[in-house]
Scaffold this active site. Structure first.
Site, PDB file in Angstrom:
ATOM      1  N   GLY A  11       1.285  -5.634   8.105  1.00  0.00           N
ATOM      2  CA  GLY A  11       1.075  -5.383   6.677  1.00  0.00           C
ATOM      3  C   GLY A  11       2.382  -5.195   5.931  1.00  0.00           C
ATOM      4  N   GLY A  13       2.397  -4.267   2.697  1.00  0.00           N
ATOM      5  CA  GLY A  13       2.057  -3.518   1.486  1.00  0.00           C
ATOM      6  C   GLY A  13       3.041  -2.361   1.354  1.00  0.00           C
ATOM      7  N   PHE A  14       2.625  -1.301   0.641  1.00  0.00           N
ATOM      8  CA  PHE A  14       3.560  -0.199   0.393  1.00  0.00           C
ATOM      9  C   PHE A  14       3.983   0.489   1.686  1.00  0.00           C
ATOM     10  CE2 PHE A  14       1.793  -0.598  -3.890  1.00  0.00           C
ATOM     11  CZ  PHE A  14       2.968  -0.591  -4.619  1.00  0.00           C
ATOM     12  N   GLY A  15       3.036   0.710   2.603  1.00  0.00           N
ATOM     13  CA  GLY A  15       3.380   1.409   3.844  1.00  0.00           C
ATOM     14  C   GLY A  15       4.285   0.568   4.729  1.00  0.00           C
ATOM     15  N   VAL A  79      -3.811 -10.633  11.851  1.00  0.00           N
ATOM     16  CA  VAL A  79      -4.011  -9.870  13.089  1.00  0.00           C
ATOM     17  C   VAL A  79      -5.509  -9.670  13.294  1.00  0.00           C
ATOM     18  CG1 VAL A  79      -3.594  -7.665  14.227  1.00  0.00           C
ATOM     19  CG2 VAL A  79      -1.778  -8.755  12.896  1.00  0.00           C
ATOM     20  N   GLU A 171      -9.037   1.780 -16.231  1.00  0.00           N
ATOM     21  CA  GLU A 171      -8.065   0.799 -16.739  1.00  0.00           C
ATOM     22  C   GLU A 171      -8.777  -0.484 -17.170  1.00  0.00           C
ATOM     23  OE1 GLU A 171      -5.571   0.418 -13.287  1.00  0.00           O
ATOM     24  OE2 GLU A 171      -4.286   2.102 -13.867  1.00  0.00           O
ATOM     25  N   ASP A 300      -3.224   3.541   3.499  1.00  0.00           N
ATOM     26  CA  ASP A 300      -4.648   3.694   3.196  1.00  0.00           C
ATOM     27  C   ASP A 300      -5.522   3.700   4.449  1.00  0.00           C
ATOM     28  OD1 ASP A 300      -4.042   3.739   0.542  1.00  0.00           O
ATOM     29  OD2 ASP A 300      -5.029   1.849   0.016  1.00  0.00           O
TER      30      ASP A 300
HETATM   31  C1  LIG Z   1      -6.433  -2.075  -8.277  1.00  0.00           C
HETATM   32  C2  LIG Z   1      -5.642  -0.981  -7.627  1.00  0.00           C
HETATM   33  C3  LIG Z   1      -4.920  -0.112  -8.422  1.00  0.00           C
HETATM   34  C4  LIG Z   1      -4.163   0.901  -7.835  1.00  0.00           C
HETATM   35  N1  LIG Z   1      -3.461   1.739  -8.651  1.00  0.00           N
HETATM   36  C5  LIG Z   1      -2.657   2.666  -8.093  1.00  0.00           C
HETATM   37  C6  LIG Z   1      -1.838   3.488  -8.912  1.00  0.00           C
HETATM   38  O1  LIG Z   1      -1.851   3.371 -10.146  1.00  0.00           O
HETATM   39  N2  LIG Z   1      -1.024   4.400  -8.310  1.00  0.00           N
HETATM   40  C7  LIG Z   1      -0.999   4.531  -6.955  1.00  0.00           C
HETATM   41  O2  LIG Z   1      -0.222   5.338  -6.443  1.00  0.00           O
HETATM   42  N3  LIG Z   1      -1.779   3.800  -6.143  1.00  0.00           N
HETATM   43  C8  LIG Z   1      -2.606   2.859  -6.681  1.00  0.00           C
HETATM   44  N4  LIG Z   1      -3.396   2.091  -5.878  1.00  0.00           N
HETATM   45  C9  LIG Z   1      -3.457   2.382  -4.426  1.00  0.00           C
HETATM   46  C10 LIG Z   1      -2.268   1.796  -3.688  1.00  0.00           C
HETATM   47  O3  LIG Z   1      -2.041   0.471  -4.090  1.00  0.00           O
HETATM   48  C11 LIG Z   1      -2.542   1.881  -2.188  1.00  0.00           C
HETATM   49  O4  LIG Z   1      -2.698   3.240  -1.849  1.00  0.00           O
HETATM   50  C12 LIG Z   1      -1.406   1.275  -1.375  1.00  0.00           C
HETATM   51  O5  LIG Z   1      -1.274  -0.095  -1.662  1.00  0.00           O
HETATM   52  C13 LIG Z   1      -1.659   1.459   0.124  1.00  0.00           C
HETATM   53  O6  LIG Z   1      -0.615   0.870   0.841  1.00  0.00           O
HETATM   54  P1  LIG Z   1      -0.893   0.250   2.288  1.00  0.00           P
HETATM   55  O7  LIG Z   1       0.430  -0.215   2.796  1.00  0.00           O
HETATM   56  O8  LIG Z   1      -1.674   1.196   3.104  1.00  0.00           O
HETATM   57  O9  LIG Z   1      -1.851  -1.005   2.051  1.00  0.00           O
HETATM   58  P2  LIG Z   1      -1.647  -2.304   1.117  1.00  0.00           P
HETATM   59  O10 LIG Z   1      -0.606  -2.058   0.075  1.00  0.00           O
HETATM   60  O11 LIG Z   1      -3.013  -2.673   0.685  1.00  0.00           O
HETATM   61  O12 LIG Z   1      -1.086  -3.381   2.117  1.00  0.00           O
HETATM   62  C14 LIG Z   1      -1.822  -3.901   3.184  1.00  0.00           C
HETATM   63  C15 LIG Z   1      -1.171  -5.203   3.630  1.00  0.00           C
HETATM   64  O13 LIG Z   1      -1.738  -5.591   4.869  1.00  0.00           O
HETATM   65  C16 LIG Z   1      -2.030  -6.967   4.871  1.00  0.00           C
HETATM   66  N5  LIG Z   1      -3.129  -7.175   5.816  1.00  0.00           N
HETATM   67  C17 LIG Z   1      -4.362  -6.639   5.764  1.00  0.00           C
HETATM   68  N6  LIG Z   1      -5.078  -7.012   6.826  1.00  0.00           N
HETATM   69  C18 LIG Z   1      -4.276  -7.785   7.597  1.00  0.00           C
HETATM   70  C19 LIG Z   1      -4.449  -8.453   8.842  1.00  0.00           C
HETATM   71  N7  LIG Z   1      -5.587  -8.385   9.526  1.00  0.00           N
HETATM   72  N8  LIG Z   1      -3.399  -9.171   9.329  1.00  0.00           N
HETATM   73  C20 LIG Z   1      -2.233  -9.251   8.646  1.00  0.00           C
HETATM   74  N9  LIG Z   1      -2.020  -8.620   7.473  1.00  0.00           N
HETATM   75  C21 LIG Z   1      -3.026  -7.878   6.958  1.00  0.00           C
HETATM   76  C22 LIG Z   1      -2.399  -7.254   3.425  1.00  0.00           C
HETATM   77  O14 LIG Z   1      -2.222  -8.631   3.126  1.00  0.00           O
HETATM   78  C23 LIG Z   1      -1.433  -6.353   2.661  1.00  0.00           C
HETATM   79  O15 LIG Z   1      -0.224  -7.000   2.355  1.00  0.00           O
HETATM   80  C24 LIG Z   1      -4.159   1.061  -6.427  1.00  0.00           C
HETATM   81  C25 LIG Z   1      -4.888   0.178  -5.635  1.00  0.00           C
HETATM   82  C26 LIG Z   1      -5.620  -0.848  -6.229  1.00  0.00           C
HETATM   83  C27 LIG Z   1      -6.399  -1.793  -5.365  1.00  0.00           C
END
Ligand SMILES: Cc1cc2nc3c(=O)[nH]c(=O)nc-3n(C[C@H](O)[C@H](O)[C@H](O)COP(=O)(O)OP(=O)(O)OC[C@H]3O[C@@H](n4cnc5c(N)ncnc54)[C@H](O)[C@@H]3O)c2cc1C
Length: 448
Positions: A11, A13-15, A79, A171, A300
């Site tokens: 992933g 994403g942010f994490g 994955v 929003e 998340d």
């Molecule tokens: C519409 C929306 C608005 C938001 N607004 C806010 C806000 O204003 N402020 C705030 O703090 N937070 C906000 N959030 C929450 C915040 O975006 C999440 O808490 C954050 O993105 C979590 O980070 P993460 O790394 O856990 O997951 P994510 O950022 O979701 O990243 C997950 C990554 O894993 C990849 N992935 C998933 N499954 C697989 C797989 N099987 N194989 C390979 N890759 C995979 C995805 O493509 C993605 O790139 C919002 C979320 C959404 C959906």
């Protein structure tokens, strides 16, 4: 020369991205795997869905973001499972990737509480594809009403329903009301867009329920001043083509948007450890999973409590902090030092409602309206990735503020197919076509 430890991150994403940044040019080999080639700044997704910003302004190629890190390889791949015993990650094409340390940061999607078929009619917002799909539905609804009014002299009421009064629902509802009342009002000839109804249904007794009740009340008032009808204590129990059932009443609507419910990535369950009802993994204080010190689950996907007993929220600062903390613990392991337990630092929260409208609770202080909105704008530009994106987004916002224009008002994709599905077909056939479009958008094969 001794082999360097290999860290696999699932992933970007942010994490995952923050973990990778903290491991950049450190004495480890890192492989980051994501099924998309881009990192999405999810907090601004709704601005793509409501045509203020274009997708490229809130997403950046992961490879580009990490190009300076000589020790990080970025791989495009899905994955699908794990071989924990042999320390391997399984990809959808049958490949197996070795790891010494694994960070699972695959995020979450929206949950439909056992009614997955609702997604066809009430899409949620999580990816760029979702945002473009929602944008298409919103603007197509106005186009179809104009077309009908121009050809027949009348049209059905333009009703928009948003389900869920959390930050995304608020929003979206505020932005759709602004589109109808301001952005489009001079562009249509046969319909009066300002008569569109925007209804927000929230099951609890207030919107933005994680904020203090006075800020929630202010958010509700700000929404109502934009023309949004806020229905509290209103659970939506059925969704059908063209209507939803809230409480015991059916409400006709052209567009329904789903902004409630969270389900963690199914990868959590595939790790064969205990998860909560939303599929989040119960992690140890250092974010590793029980009995596997070298596998971490963050962002998340992780379920962990703060010192005060409250759960760490599913927000981007928490995911970023977990990514950095995990990278530090992996580097500590390598140096033979002690790990540090994760401690979430809550810097406050804010939510935007519309132009000059927002609420914020930061540094122990509460803000409403314009000041909260400015704080929200500043913070989102600050954290947006890439100088080019920051510049473009600032320019778009400035333009939108001055003109009330929404410059990305494009209906992309198979607008005519979608129109046929919505207007000319019966419920089941329309459902099938929408389903296919939906899958096509996500790059999945259509059912034969
Ligand atoms: C519409 C929306 C608005 C938001 N607004 C806010 C806000 O204003 N402020 C705030 O703090 N937070 C906000 N959030 C929450 C915040 O975006 C999440 O808490 C954050 O993105 C979590 O980070 P993460 O790394 O856990 O997951 P994510 O950022 O979701 O990243 C997950 C990554 O894993 C990849 N992935 C998933 N499954 C697989 C797989 N099987 N194989 C390979 N890759 C995979 C995805 O493509 C993605 O790139 C919002 C979320 C959404 C959906």
């Amino acid at each position: 020369m001794a082999k360097r430890p290999k860290v696999v991150i699932i992933g970007g994403g942010f994490g995952g991205l923050w973990a990778a940044k903290a491991l950049a040019n450190k004495p480890v080999d890192v492989m980051l795997i994501d099924r998309k080639n881009h990192h999405v700044f999810q907090p601004l997704l709704y601005q793509v869905a409501t045509a203020v910003l274009s997708p490229g302004e809130i997403a950046s190629p992961i490879r580009r973001i990490l190009h300076y890190a000589k020790n990080i390889e970025v791989i495009l791949g899905e994955v699908v499972g794990f071989d924990k015993e042999n320390q391997k990650v399984l990809l959808d094409d049958g490949s197996r990737v070795d790891f010494d340390h694994l960070i699972v940061a695959a995020g979450a999607r929206h949950a439909y509480f056992g009614n997955d078929h609702w997604e066809t009619w009430a899409p949620g917002l999580k990816t760029i594809e979702d945002a473009v799909d929602i944008r298409r539905r919103i603007f197509l609804a106005f186009e179809l009403a104009e077309r009908k009014a121009a050809l027949t002299g009348e049209h059905d009421p333009l009703n928009f329903v948003v389900i869920g009064g959390g930050p995304t629902g608020v929003e979206l509802a505020g932005a759709i009301a602004d589109i109808a009342r301001q952005a489009l009002k001079n562009d249509f000839k046969a319909i009066d867009t300002t008569k569109a109804r925007v209804m927000l249904f929230e099951g609890s007794d207030r919107v933005l329920g994680t904020f203090d009740s006075d800020l929630s009340e202010s958010a509700k008032e700000q929404l109502e001043s934009l023309g949004v009808e806020v229905h509290l204590n209103s659970f939506v129990t059925e969704i059908e083509p063209g209507r939803v059932k809230a409480g015991d009443k059916w409400v006709d609507c052209e567009v329904v948007l789903w902004a409630t419910g969270v389900a963690a990535s199914p990868l959590g369950k595939l790790l064969e450890v205990e998860t909560d009802r939303a599929g989040r993994v119960f992690v140890e204080p250092d974010l590793s999973i029980p009995n596997e010190k070298n596998i971490f689950v963050i962002g998340d996907m992780a379920s962990i409590k703060q010192e005060n007993g409250d759960p760490v929220p599913g927000v981007s600062p928490a995911a970023m902090q977990m990514g950095t903390a995990t990278a530090k613990n992996i580097l500590a392991d390598i140096k033979g030092k002690e790990r540090t337990n994760f401690k979430y630092v809550d810097k406050g929260s804010m939510a935007t409602i519309g132009r000059s409208k927002a609420i914020a609770h930061v540094f122990g202080m509460k803000f409403r309206g314009f000041i909260a909105w400015m704080l929200w704008l500043f913070l989102h530009v600050f954290f947006l990735i890439g100088f080019r994106n920051k510049l473009y987004v600032l320019a778009e916002w400035f333009w939108a503020y001055l003109t009330r224009e929404r410059s990305a008002r494009l209906i992309t994709g198979d607008a005519l197919e979608l129109r046929d599905a919505l207007v000319f077909m019966g419920g089941e056939e329309a459902g099938r076509v929408l389903d296919e479009l939906h899958k096509k958008d996500r790059g999945q094969p259509s059912p034969k």
